[in-house]
Design a protein around this motif. Structure first.
Motif: not given
Ligand code: NAI
Length: 338
Positions: A5-8, A55-66, A77-86
C-alpha cells in the motif's frame, strides 16, 4: 488494502501545472504510529501546519483509512500513507522531521516504565530505519518511557555511526502544556500568558516544574506549590484513570506534539529565539540526558540552557529526579548494548 500500500490521496488525474504546490518551501515530515490515539489527531494538526509540504503517515495497521481521510483536507501538505515494516524505509526517505508516537500506552495502575518491554523494541526498529534512510532528520520521540526511549534511540544511532545529539529530542512538551494550564488556573490568568519551565524527564518525580521561574513573575504559597507540583507530575495518570482502561492522553498530547514540532520546524527555517523544553543529550547535570530549555535552530538543538537559580524545594526535587532518571537512562542504554 493491497499488500504494498502506498497512497497519495489522489486520482492521478490532476493537471501537472495545476497541482497544489503544497508550499514547496515547506518541510517533509513523517509520523510513525500515525494511526494511533495520538497519531491520528497529530496527523490532522500537522496537515494544517503551513510549514509542512509533505506528510508521510506510517503505521503497522490502518494507515490506508487515516491517509484517505486526512488527504481530503484542503491544506497544502501532500499526504502519503505507508503500511507495515516493508514500507518503513520508503516512509522515511528524504524526511526533515520524524515524529514518533508508536507504541503501547498506559492503562490504570501502570507506570510509564511498565511499557518498556514492548516500546523499547519498537523504538529500536524505527530508529534503525532513520539511521539508514534519513540520518540528518530531526527526531521527536514521544513513545514512553521517554526517559529510556531517548537513550535507546541514541545508542541505535551511535551503533550506526549517525548519532547527532542536536537532532534527537524527547518530547516533554505535554508537561509544559499541563503546567501552563494548571498554573494559569491558580493565578487566574489566560494560559497563553503563562510559561512554566519543566525540567528533568517525563515520568513521575522526574517531571520537575520550576515554579520559582514562572513567567509572568509570581509567587505561590507552599500549599499551592505542593498542589501544582503533584498535579503536573501526575497529569498523565489523571487522564489514564479518567479514560479507565481505554488509553492515555492523546488529544492534549497531539496538541503538545504539534506545538513542539512546529517549534522544531521554525528553528529549521532559521527563525530566531525558538526556545522550548525537551529531553536531550545534556551537560546541565552529571546525567547524559536531561530535559531543560533548549534553543532550536537550523541543525536542531543549538543550545541547552542551564536550569537557573532553584529554590530549596526544587533542589530537593532535582535530587529525587536525578536518581530515578539515572536508572531509566541506564536501562535504555543496556537494552541496546546487551
Ligand atoms: P495507541 O496504542 O493508540 O497508538 C499507538 C500506535 O502505534 C498504533 O496505531 C500502533 O499500531 C502503532 N505501532 C505499534 N507498533 C508499531 C511499530 N512497530 N511501528 C509503527 N507503529 C507501531 O497509543 P497512543 O495513545 O497513541 O500512545 C502512543 C505512545 O505515546 C505510548 O507509548 C504512550 O505512552 C506515549 N505517550 C507519550 C506522551 C509524552 O508526553 N511523551 C504522552 C502520552 C502518551
Amino acid at each position: 488494502p493491497p499488500n504494498n500500500f502506498q497512497m497519495e490521496g489522489s486520482s492521478g488525474l490532476g493537471r501537472a501545472n495545476c497541482r497544489a504546490k503544497g508550499g514547496s518551501a515547506g518541510f517533509k515530515v513523517a509520523i510513525l504510529g500515525a494511526a494511533g490515539g495520538i497519531g491520528q489527531p497529530l496527523t490532522m494538526l500537522m496537515k494544517m501546519n503551513p510549514l509542512v509540504s509533505v506528510l508521510h503517515l506510517y503505521d503497522v495497521v490502518n494507515t490506508p483509512g487515516v491517509t484517505a481521510d486526512i488527504s481530503h483536507m484542503d491544506t497544502g501538505a501532500v499526504v502519503r500513507g505507508f503500511l507495515g515494516q516493508q514500507q518503513l524505509e520508503e516512509a522515511l526517505t528524504g524526511m526533515d522531521l520524524v515524529i514518533i508516537p508508536a507504541g503501547v500506552p498506559r492503562k490504570p495502575g501502570m507506570t510509564r516504565d511498565d511499557l518498556f518491554n514492548i516500546n523499547a523494541g519498537i523504538v529500536k526498529t524505527l530508529c534503525e530505519g532513520i539511521s539508514k534512510c534519513c540520518p540528518k532528520a530531526i527526531v521527536n520521540l514521544i513513545s514512553n518511557p521517554v526517559n529510556s526511549t531517548v537513550p535507546i534511540a541514541a545508542e541505535v544511532f551511535k551503533k550506526a555511526g549517525t548519532f547527532d545529539p542536536k537532532r534527537l529530542l524527547g518530547v516533554t512538551m505535554l508537561d509544559v502544556v499541563r503546567a501552563n494550564t494548571f498554573v494559569a488556573e491558580v493565578l487566574g490568568l489566560d494560559p497563553r500568558e503563562v510559561d512554566v519551565p519543566v525540567v528533568g524527564g517525563h515520568a513521575g518525580v522526574t517531571i520537575l516544574p520550576l515554579l520559582s521561574q514562572v513567567t509572568p513573575p509570581c509567587s505561590f504559597t507552599q500549599k499551592e506549590i505542593d498542589y501544582l507540583t503533584d498535579r503536573i507530575q501526575n497529569g498523565g495518570t489523571e487522564v489514564v484513570e479518567a479514560k479507565a482502561g481505554t488509553g492515555s492522553a492523546t488529544l492534549s498530547m497531539a496538541y503538545a506534539a504539534v506545538k513542539f514540532a512546529d517549534a522544531c520546524l521554525r528553528g529549521l527555517r532559521g527563525d530566531a529565539s525558538v526556545v522550548e523544553c525537551a529531553f536531550v543529550a545534556s551537560h546541565v547535570t552529571e546525567l547524559p540526558f536531561f530535559a531543560s530549555k533548549v534553543k532550536l535552530g537550523r541543525f536542531g538543538v543549538e543550545e541547552v540552557y542551564p536550569l537557573g537559580p532553584l529554590n530549596e524545594f526544587e533542589r530537593i526535587g532535582l535530587e529525587k529526579a536525578k536518581k530515578e532518571l539515572a536508572a531509566s537512562i541506564q536501562k535504555g542504554v543496556s537494552f541496546v548494548r546487551k
